[in-house]
Motif scaffolding. Structure first.
Motif, PDB file in Angstrom:
ATOM      1  N   CYS A 494     -28.939 -14.325  10.585  1.00 55.43           N
ATOM      2  CA  CYS A 494     -27.806 -13.566  11.116  1.00 55.43           C
ATOM      3  C   CYS A 494     -27.763 -13.559  12.641  1.00 55.43           C
ATOM      4  CB  CYS A 494     -27.858 -12.118  10.604  1.00 55.43           C
ATOM      5  SG  CYS A 494     -27.687 -11.953   8.818  1.00 55.43           S
ATOM      6  N   GLU A 496     -26.213 -15.206  14.722  1.00 59.48           N
ATOM      7  CA  GLU A 496     -24.885 -15.343  15.308  1.00 59.48           C
ATOM      8  C   GLU A 496     -24.042 -14.086  15.082  1.00 59.48           C
ATOM      9  OE1 GLU A 496     -24.089 -17.880  17.150  1.00 59.48           O
ATOM     10  OE2 GLU A 496     -26.043 -18.801  16.750  1.00 59.48           O
ATOM     11  N   ASP A 497     -24.558 -13.189  14.287  1.00 54.56           N
ATOM     12  CA  ASP A 497     -23.846 -11.937  13.987  1.00 54.56           C
ATOM     13  C   ASP A 497     -24.749 -10.788  14.410  1.00 54.56           C
ATOM     14  OD1 ASP A 497     -22.657  -9.670  12.924  1.00 54.56           O
ATOM     15  OD2 ASP A 497     -22.170 -10.589  10.998  1.00 54.56           O
ATOM     16  N   GLU A 498     -24.547 -10.297  15.626  1.00 60.17           N
ATOM     17  CA  GLU A 498     -25.459  -9.314  16.196  1.00 60.17           C
ATOM     18  C   GLU A 498     -25.493  -8.018  15.382  1.00 60.17           C
ATOM     19  OE1 GLU A 498     -28.392  -7.777  18.342  1.00 60.17           O
ATOM     20  OE2 GLU A 498     -27.642  -9.840  18.417  1.00 60.17           O
TER      21      GLU A 498
END
Length: 531
Positions: A494, A496-498
C-alpha cells in the motif's frame, strides 16, 4: 391521494372527522376524552400540532428565544413569558405553548410551580387534540392500486406514538390528571395493533420510540395499567384479542397474530395454552416437505421474497414471543425443530431426489433446528457434532473460501457447544489448533491480500471477546509472527496509498502490544463487521 369525502366509503360526510363517532366502533376504548372547560373548539391540525422548535436549535436557550423572536433568554421577562404563553394558547398553538412552558422551566426563567401548571395546561390541550385526531388512525385503509396506506387522519402512527409517549412522560409529574387520557390511549394503542392495515409499520414505529427491550419503562407502564383495569374490561379485551388471534391463525395472518399474542402474554389477557393450541392447529396444516424447502430457499436468498412461505411467517410469529413469554417460545420452537428434523432426514435419505445445493442448505437448517431441541433429546448432540465436523473440514480445506466471518462464527459456536456439553475440552483444543494451523498456512502459502488480514482477524476475534486467558491459550507465537509478516507485507503493498499504509502501520503497532489491543483497535474501525 385526492378524494372527496363522499368517495370515502367508511365515512358519512356529515360525521367526517368526528372522533367521538368513530370511537363507538373501537370497543377497547373505554369512555370519552375528558373535556377541557376553556377549550371550546379544536384548532386546525397544523396549528395545534406544531411544537415550534426552531430548525437546528442546539439547546433550550435557542428554543425559547426562537419561539418568541428574541436574541436570548436574558430578554425573556416574566411578563413577556406570560404574554407569549397566553398568546400561543389563545391562538390554539398548543404545541408551541407546551414547548415554551417546558423551556421556561428548564431555564428557570420564572416561578417553577406556576409554570409547571402552564406546562400541564398546554400539555393536556395538546394531548387531547392529538388523541382525538389519532382516533381515526385505526380506520385507515389500503389503496388497492398502489398498496399505500390511506390515512383518514392528518396523523401517521409515529405521531400518535409521540402523543402517547408525551402523555406518559407528563403523567410522571401529574398522574391523576393524565390517568383518563392514558386509559383512552391504551385502548387506542390496542386498536392499532388489531386494525392498522400494516401492523409492521406500527410496530416498527414503536421500536423507534421504545426499542426492543420488553422491560422498557414505557412498555411496562402500559402493561401495568392494563393489568389494573376492571374485570369487565379485561374480559372483553381478552375475548377480543383471542378472537382476532383465532381468525388470523386460520387465515395465515401469522405476523399480526404474533404481535397480538406477545402483547396478550405481557399483560395476562391471553393464555399460553390458547396460543399453543392455535399454533398447533396452523402448524399441522402445513406440508413440511414442501414448506421446509421453500423456507430454506427464502431465508438463504439475498433477495427478499415478495411473499414469505407460511412456515417462515409462522416461525416469525413464534419468535415474537421472546419478549414476554420466552418459555412458551422455547416450547413451540422445540416442537417445530423435532418435526422438521425428521422431515429433513427423510428428504436427505433419498439424495438422488435432492439438488446438492438444497441438500447443503437443509443440512445447515437441521443443525440450526437441533439447537432448539431440549438437551434430553439424543438427536441434539449427534446432529451438532456431525455439523461441527463438516464445518471444520470445510474451513480447513479452503480457508480463503470460508472467509473471516465463518471462521469467527465457528470458533464462537464451538465454545457455546462446550458450555452445552456438545464438545469436551480436549476436542475443542484439538479443533482450535487445527483451525489456527490452517489460517497460518493460508497466510504463508498464498499471496497476501486485504482478505488475508481479515481472516487473521476472524480467528482472533472470538478468542479476544472471551478474554485474555483465551488469547494466551489459543493464539500461539507462530500466529503472531505470521500476522506481523502479513501486516508488514500489506504496508509495502500500500506504499502508493498513504492512508491505507498508515492504517496497517497502526494495526502493526497494536499487534506489538498484543492480540487484544489489535482486536480492539480493529473493531473501532469495523464495528459493523461484528454487529
Amino acid at each position: 391521494m385526492a378524494e372527496s369525502i363522499e368517495e370515502l366509503s367508511l365515512f358519512r360526510p356529515d360525521e367526517f372527522r368526528d372522533p367521538a363517532y368513530y370511537a363507538r366502533d373501537l370497543t377497547l376504548i373505554q369512555g370519552e376524552l375528558p373535556e377541557l372547560e376553556w377549550l371550546t373548539d379544536t384548532p386546525p391540525y397544523d396549528t395545534w400540532h406544531d411544537d415550534g422548535v426552531p430548525f437546528l436549535a442546539r439547546d433550550w436557550e435557542d428554543v425559547v428565544s426562537g419561539l418568541i423572536g428574541v436574541s436570548g433568554p436574558d430578554e425573556v421577562t416574566p411578563r413577556l413569558a406570560e404574554q407569549s404563553f397566553g398568546q400561543f394558547l389563545s391562538n390554539g398553538q398548543f404545541g408551541k405553548a407546551n414547548t415554551f412552558a417546558h423551556g421556561v422551566r428548564q431555564l428557570n426563567l420564572a416561578d417553577e410551580e406556576h409554570w409547571s401548571e402552564y406546562e400541564l395546561l398546554s400539555g393536556l390541550a395538546y394531548i387531547r387534540s392529538g388523541l382525538a385526531e389519532a382516533t381515526l388512525l385505526p380506520f385507515s385503509t389500503i389503496d388497492e392500486e398502489t398498496g399505500d396506506v390511506i390515512h383518514k387522519s392528518h396523523m401517521e402512527p409515529k405521531h400518535f406514538l409521540g402523543i402517547y409517549n408525551m402523555a406518559m412522560a407528563l403523567a410522571e409529574e401529574h398522574p391523576e390528571e393524565l390517568a383518563p387520557y392514558l386509559e383512552y390511549a391504551d385502548g387506542l394503542h390496542m386498536e392499532m395493533l388489531l386494525r392498522y392495515p400494516y401492523v409492521s409499520d406500527y410496530t416498527h414505529a414503536m421500536w423507534k420510540f421504545w426499542g426492543s427491550d420488553p422491560a422498557h419503562p414505557r412498555k411496562q407502564a402500559i402493561y401495568e395499567r392494563i393489568g389494573s383495569r376492571d374485570d369487565t374490561w379485561r374480559e372483553q379485551a381478552a375475548d377480543t384479542l383471542s378472537g382476532h388471534i383465532r381468525v388470523l391463525m386460520r387465515h395465515s395472518g401469522f405476523f399480526r397474530a404474533g404481535v397480538l399474542a406477545n402483547f396478550g402474554r405481557a399483560n395476562g389477557l391471553v393464555a399460553a395454552d390458547f396460543i399453543k393450541e392455535q399454533f398447533l392447529k396452523a402448524y399441522d396444516t402445513l406440508d413440511l416437505s414442501t414448506e421446509l424447502a421453500d423456507h430454506v430457499a427464502a431465508t438463504n436468498s439475498v433477495i427478499v421474497p415478495h411473499e414469505f412461505p407460511k412456515l417462515t411467517d409462522l416461525k416469525g410469529m413464534v419468535g415474537e414471543l421472546w419478549q414476554n413469554d420466552p418459555e412458551l417460545r422455547n416450547e413451540l420452537e422445540a416442537i417445530m425443530a423435532g418435526r422438521e428434523i425428521e422431515t429433513i432426514q427423510t428428504i436427505l435419505s433419498k439424495p438422488q431426489d435432492v439438488d446438492p445445493g438444497m441438500a447443503a442448505m437443509l443440512k445447515d437448517e437441521m443443525a440450526t433446528l437441533a439447537r432448539d431441541l431440549p438437551d434430553t433429546d439424543s438427536r441434539k448432540r449427534s446432529i451438532l457434532e456431525a455439523d461441527a465436523n463438516e464445518q471444520l473440514e470445510s474451513i480447513v480445506q479452503d480457508v480463503a473460501r470460508a472467509g473471516a466471518v465463518k471462521i469467527d462464527r465457528f470458533i464462537e459456536t464451538h465454545f457455546v457447544d462446550l458450555s452445552g456439553g456438545i464438545v469436551d475440552m480436549d476436542r475443542l483444543a484439538i479443533d482450535i489448533d487445527r483451525l489456527e494451523a490452517a489460517v497460518i498456512g493460508d497466510a504463508t502459502e498464498h499471496d497476501t491480500t486485504a482478505d488475508t488480514f481479515e481472516r487473521l482477524i476472524g480467528y482472533i476475534s472470538p478468542l479476544c471477546r472471551l478474554g485474555q486467558d483465551f488469547v494466551d491459550r489459543y493464539i500461539s507465537d507462530s500466529f503472531i509472527h505470521t500476522a506481523r509478516n502479513v501486516i508488514e507485507t500489506r504496508i509495502e503493498q500500500c506504499k502508493e496509498d498513504e492512508g491505507a499504509a498508515d492504517y496497517y502501520r497502526q494495526m502493526l503497532e497494536k499487534l506489538e502490544q498484543g492480540p487484544l489491543e489489535l482486536f480492539r483497535y480493529y473493531w473501532e474501525h469495523h464495528e459493523e463487521y461484528y454487529s
